[in-house]
Design a protein around this motif. Structure first.
Motif, short mmCIF file in Angstrom:
data_model
loop_
_atom_site.label_atom_id
_atom_site.label_comp_id
_atom_site.label_asym_id
_atom_site.label_seq_id
_atom_site.Cartn_x
_atom_site.Cartn_y
_atom_site.Cartn_z
N LEU A 28 15.91 -18.16 5.27
CA LEU A 28 15.41 -17.21 6.24
C LEU A 28 15.99 -15.83 5.99
O LEU A 28 17.18 -15.68 5.76
CB LEU A 28 15.79 -17.66 7.66
N SER A 44 19.05 -12.60 18.84
CA SER A 44 18.22 -12.89 17.68
C SER A 44 17.75 -14.32 17.84
O SER A 44 18.16 -15.02 18.77
CB SER A 44 19.01 -12.72 16.38
N SER A 45 16.89 -14.79 16.94
CA SER A 45 16.43 -16.17 17.05
C SER A 45 17.52 -17.16 16.67
O SER A 45 17.37 -18.36 16.90
CB SER A 45 15.19 -16.39 16.16
N LEU A 46 18.62 -16.68 16.12
CA LEU A 46 19.76 -17.54 15.85
C LEU A 46 20.81 -17.48 16.95
O LEU A 46 21.49 -18.47 17.22
CB LEU A 46 20.43 -17.16 14.51
N ASP A 180 13.34 -21.18 19.46
CA ASP A 180 14.12 -20.75 18.29
C ASP A 180 14.27 -21.86 17.27
O ASP A 180 14.36 -21.59 16.06
CB ASP A 180 15.49 -20.24 18.75
N ASN A 184 13.02 -21.11 13.46
CA ASN A 184 13.92 -21.26 12.32
C ASN A 184 13.65 -22.53 11.50
O ASN A 184 14.42 -22.85 10.61
CB ASN A 184 15.37 -21.26 12.82
N GLN A 185 12.55 -23.21 11.82
CA GLN A 185 12.11 -24.38 11.06
C GLN A 185 13.21 -25.46 10.99
O GLN A 185 13.44 -26.06 9.95
CB GLN A 185 11.67 -23.98 9.65
N PHE A 193 24.10 -22.38 10.18
CA PHE A 193 23.98 -21.06 9.57
C PHE A 193 25.34 -20.39 9.66
O PHE A 193 26.02 -20.50 10.68
CB PHE A 193 22.95 -20.20 10.29
N PRO A 198 21.59 -19.91 5.90
CA PRO A 198 21.56 -21.37 6.07
C PRO A 198 22.54 -22.06 5.13
O PRO A 198 22.74 -21.62 4.00
CB PRO A 198 20.11 -21.73 5.73
#
Length: 225
Positions: A28, A44-46, A180, A184-185, A193, A198
Motif C-alpha cells: 500500500l 488515516s485508514s491505518l 479500514d 487495506n485489503q 504495518f 506492511p
C-alpha cells in the motif's frame, strides 16, 4: 537492541505454522501521518483517533495490528508485541485495529474491548481475554457470559458496560474499523504495518527485524539533527 535469539520460541512458532495461512496483502502506498503539534492523533485508514494505543502515544515507530481477540495467532503474537514495547519504551507504540473475522464471538469481545478502552482499562481487559481465550472462544465456541466475567475481573465496570456495548458510538467505531479493513485489503489476523509499511514477509522474526530497522533509522535521524 535485543538479540534475535531471545525470541526464537520453538513452541510458539510451531503453533503459528499450524494455524496461520498467510496471504500477502498488496503493498500500500500509504503511511500513518505523524501526530499534530497539539498532540492529537492524525487520521488515516491505518490509524484512527479512536484506536487503542499501547506504549508511548507519541513514539516515532508505530506498529499497527489488525487484530481479532478470538484469533489464536493474535494471542500467540501478543507476548512478542508486549516485549517489543518493553524493549523500546520511548521508541515504539502499538495501535490496535478491530478485525472481527470470527463472527459473533469476535464482535462481542471487540465491543467489550472498546467499552474497556472508554473506561480506561483496555490493556488489563485485553490481557485477561487473551490469557483465557480458550474459555470463551475455544474451537469456535461462544460463551458471552464468560467474556464479560473475565473482563469484569480485570477491571471492567460490567453494569455500565452492558449499557454501552450496543451504543451508537461503539457501533460507529466497529463500522469504521471494518471499512479500514476493507480499504487495506486485510485478509487475515494478525496483519501488521510498521510506520505504514506492511510486514512482508510475515512472521515473528520478521516483525522483530522490521521494528529494529525502523528504531535504528529513527535513532540515526535524531543523532543527525
Amino acid at each position: 537492541m535485543f538479540k534475535k535469539t531471545s525470541f526464537m520460541l520453538a513452541g510458539t512458532l510451531m503453533l503459528m505454522a499450524a494455524i496461520v495461512m498467510v496471504s500477502k496483502p498488496a503493498l500500500l502506498d500509504m503511511q500513518a501521518e505523524a501526530a499534530s503539534e497539539n498532540g492529537a492523533q492524525a487520521e488515516s485508514s491505518l490509524v484512527r483517533s479512536h484506536s487503542p494505543i499501547l506504549g508511548q502515544a507519541d513514539a516515532p515507530v508505530t506498529i499497527v495490528e489488525f487484530f481479532d481477540p478470538a484469533c489464536e495467532a493474535c494471542r500467540a503474537f501478543y507476548p512478542l508485541t508486549k516485549r517489543i514495547l518493553e524493549t523500546y519504551p520511548e521508541k515504539v507504540r502499538l495501535i490496535v485495529r478491530y478485525t472481527p473475522f470470527h463472527g459473533d464471538v469476535s464482535d462481542k469481545a471487540i465491543r467489550v474491548l472498546e467499552v474497556a478502552r472508554r473506561q480506561g482499562v483496555f490493556e488489563p481487559v485485553l490481557e485477561a481475554l487473551l490469557a483465557r481465550q480458550e474459555q470463551w472462544a475455544s474451537h469456535g465456541s461462544f460463551d458471552e457470559s464468560a467474556i464479560l466475567e473475565i473482563a469484569s475481573e480485570a477491571g471492567l465496570d460490567r453494569a455500565a458496560a452492558e449499557e454501552q456495548l450496543t451504543s451508537a458510538d461503539v457501533q460507529a467505531v466497529i463500522d469504521q474499523d471494518m471499512a479500514d479493513v476493507r480499504a487495506n485489503q486485510i485478509r487475515q489476523t494478525p496483519t501488521f504495518f510498521i510506520n505504514g509499511e506492511p510486514l512482508d514477509p510475515f512472521g515473528m522474526q520478521a516483525l522483530i527485524d522490521a521494528v529494529e530497522r525502523h528504531v535504528q533509522a529513527t535513532s540515526e535521524a535524531e543523532d543527525g539533527q
